[in-house]
Motif scaffolding. Structure first.
Motif, PDB file in Angstrom:
ATOM      1  N   CYS A 126      35.762  -4.958  10.042  1.00 47.93           N
ATOM      2  CA  CYS A 126      35.560  -6.352   9.662  1.00 47.93           C
ATOM      3  C   CYS A 126      35.836  -7.301  10.823  1.00 47.93           C
ATOM      4  CB  CYS A 126      36.467  -6.696   8.477  1.00 47.93           C
ATOM      5  SG  CYS A 126      36.327  -8.398   7.894  1.00 47.93           S
ATOM      6  N   VAL A 127      36.860  -6.991  11.629  1.00 51.17           N
ATOM      7  CA  VAL A 127      37.250  -7.853  12.749  1.00 51.17           C
ATOM      8  C   VAL A 127      37.014  -7.079  14.036  1.00 51.17           C
ATOM      9  CG1 VAL A 127      39.095  -9.241  13.763  1.00 51.17           C
ATOM     10  CG2 VAL A 127      39.001  -8.908  11.286  1.00 51.17           C
ATOM     11  N   PRO A 128      36.101  -7.514  14.900  1.00 55.04           N
ATOM     12  CA  PRO A 128      35.689  -6.715  16.054  1.00 55.04           C
ATOM     13  C   PRO A 128      36.713  -6.626  17.183  1.00 55.04           C
ATOM     14  CG  PRO A 128      34.568  -8.831  16.071  1.00 55.04           C
ATOM     15  CD  PRO A 128      35.300  -8.757  14.774  1.00 55.04           C
ATOM     16  N   ASP A 129      37.768  -7.443  17.163  1.00 53.21           N
ATOM     17  CA  ASP A 129      38.777  -7.367  18.223  1.00 53.21           C
ATOM     18  C   ASP A 129      40.139  -7.076  17.599  1.00 53.21           C
ATOM     19  OD1 ASP A 129      39.566  -9.763  17.062  1.00 53.21           O
ATOM     20  OD2 ASP A 129      38.586 -10.994  18.589  1.00 53.21           O
ATOM     21  N   GLY A 130      41.208  -7.396  18.320  1.00 55.96           N
ATOM     22  CA  GLY A 130      42.543  -7.116  17.809  1.00 55.96           C
ATOM     23  C   GLY A 130      43.142  -8.224  16.978  1.00 55.96           C
ATOM     24  N   GLY A 131      42.345  -9.260  16.669  1.00 54.34           N
ATOM     25  CA  GLY A 131      42.868 -10.371  15.892  1.00 54.34           C
ATOM     26  C   GLY A 131      43.317  -9.966  14.501  1.00 54.34           C
ATOM     27  N   GLY A 132      42.582  -9.079  13.866  1.00 51.34           N
ATOM     28  CA  GLY A 132      42.960  -8.619  12.541  1.00 51.34           C
ATOM     29  C   GLY A 132      44.287  -7.880  12.559  1.00 51.34           C
ATOM     30  N   LEU A 133      44.485  -7.053  13.577  1.00 51.40           N
ATOM     31  CA  LEU A 133      45.750  -6.339  13.713  1.00 51.40           C
ATOM     32  C   LEU A 133      46.904  -7.314  13.922  1.00 51.40           C
ATOM     33  CD1 LEU A 133      47.343  -3.689  14.000  1.00 51.40           C
ATOM     34  CD2 LEU A 133      46.764  -3.713  16.439  1.00 51.40           C
TER      35      LEU A 133
END
Length: 256
Positions: A126-133
């Motif tokens: 859903c989130v292509p970078d580390g922002g979701g983490l």
């Protein structure tokens, strides 16, 4: 635990400056992942406070291992599942008695870790970078804060404690969680679960070498049984993937 998550959240947030993509759905996935992380950490730390590290890690591994076997239609996988169950019985029922509360906490940690693998894959897609983490770890840190304050109070602000927590956060949260998220972008949850197969043996070895913790012979056999079961499942997964790849190649050749 609280400082580990808090420092990891600060580092990840500064690196990624997270922005939620996917609207409420993306935020909901991040919150679910963070909740699973917080409960996993709390349960696992309670487990290792009561159990040898190797036993706690073996019981925790059953969550990902059950996930790895989920949905399999191959008969040999039932054998590996039975071997893993026998390993757990050896760990919990022979030699030095294991604390029941510790066993329950380690089992809960395993369930949460298995759930995190499923939710983490959705977060990675859903989130292509580390922002979701970063959002997930930040939420986990907030959830764990009351527990940390209750247990440690002002000791959380001790400079020595903060320094140690920073090192632990980077080495055991920021780096591995980032790599795990990248792996989940590329692997199915089942394969990812199988590839955690070395955790029980490593946990037992670390407990022996650095903490002076010893398991009875039958309990070492339990660790070995879970490891052997995971290796068997890994080989089966490799053969299955190879068969699928061959079938796809042959289909492509016929179409060509």
């Amino acid at each position: 635990m609280t400082l580990r998550l808090a420092v990891a959240a600060l580092v990840l947030t500064s690196l990624w400056r997270p922005r939620v993509r996917g609207g409420r759905a993306g935020l909901g996935i991040a919150v679910a992942a963070g909740t699973l992380l917080a409960v996993h950490h709390l349960a696992y730390y309670e487990a290792v406070a009561r159990l040898p590290l190797g036993a706690a890690t073996t019981l925790e591994f059953l969550g990902p291992f059950a996930l790895a076997l989920c949905g399999s239609r191959r008969a040999p996988d039932l054998l590996w599942a039975g071997l893993a169950a026998a390993g757990v019985l050896l760990l919990s029922g022979s030699g030095t008695a294991l604390d029941p509360t510790g066993v329950a906490c380690a089992t809960l940690a395993g369930c949460c870790w298995g759930g995190y693998i499923l939710v983490g894959r959705r977060l990675a897609l859903c989130v292509p970078d580390g922002g979701g983490l970063a959002l997930a770890v930040t939420w986990a840190a907030l959830l764990s804060l009351p527990c940390g304050i209750t247990q440690a109070g002002t000791r959380l602000l001790d400079p020595g404690t903060l320094t140690l927590a920073a090192a632990v956060a980077v080495l055991s949260s920021v780096v591995p969680y980032t790599f795990q998220l990248e792996a989940l972008r590329r692997l199915t949850p089942r394969v990812f679960g199988v590839l955690t197969s070395l955790e029980p043996a490593i946990g037992a070895l670390v407990g022996l070498l650095f903490l002076g913790q010893h398991l009875a012979a039958a309990q070492w056999a339990g660790v070995a049984a879970v490891g052997l079961a995971s290796l068997g499942a890994t080989r089966g997964e490799g053969r299955e993937d190879g068969a699928r790849a061959t079938a796809h190649a042959e289909a492509g050749a016929r179409e060509g």
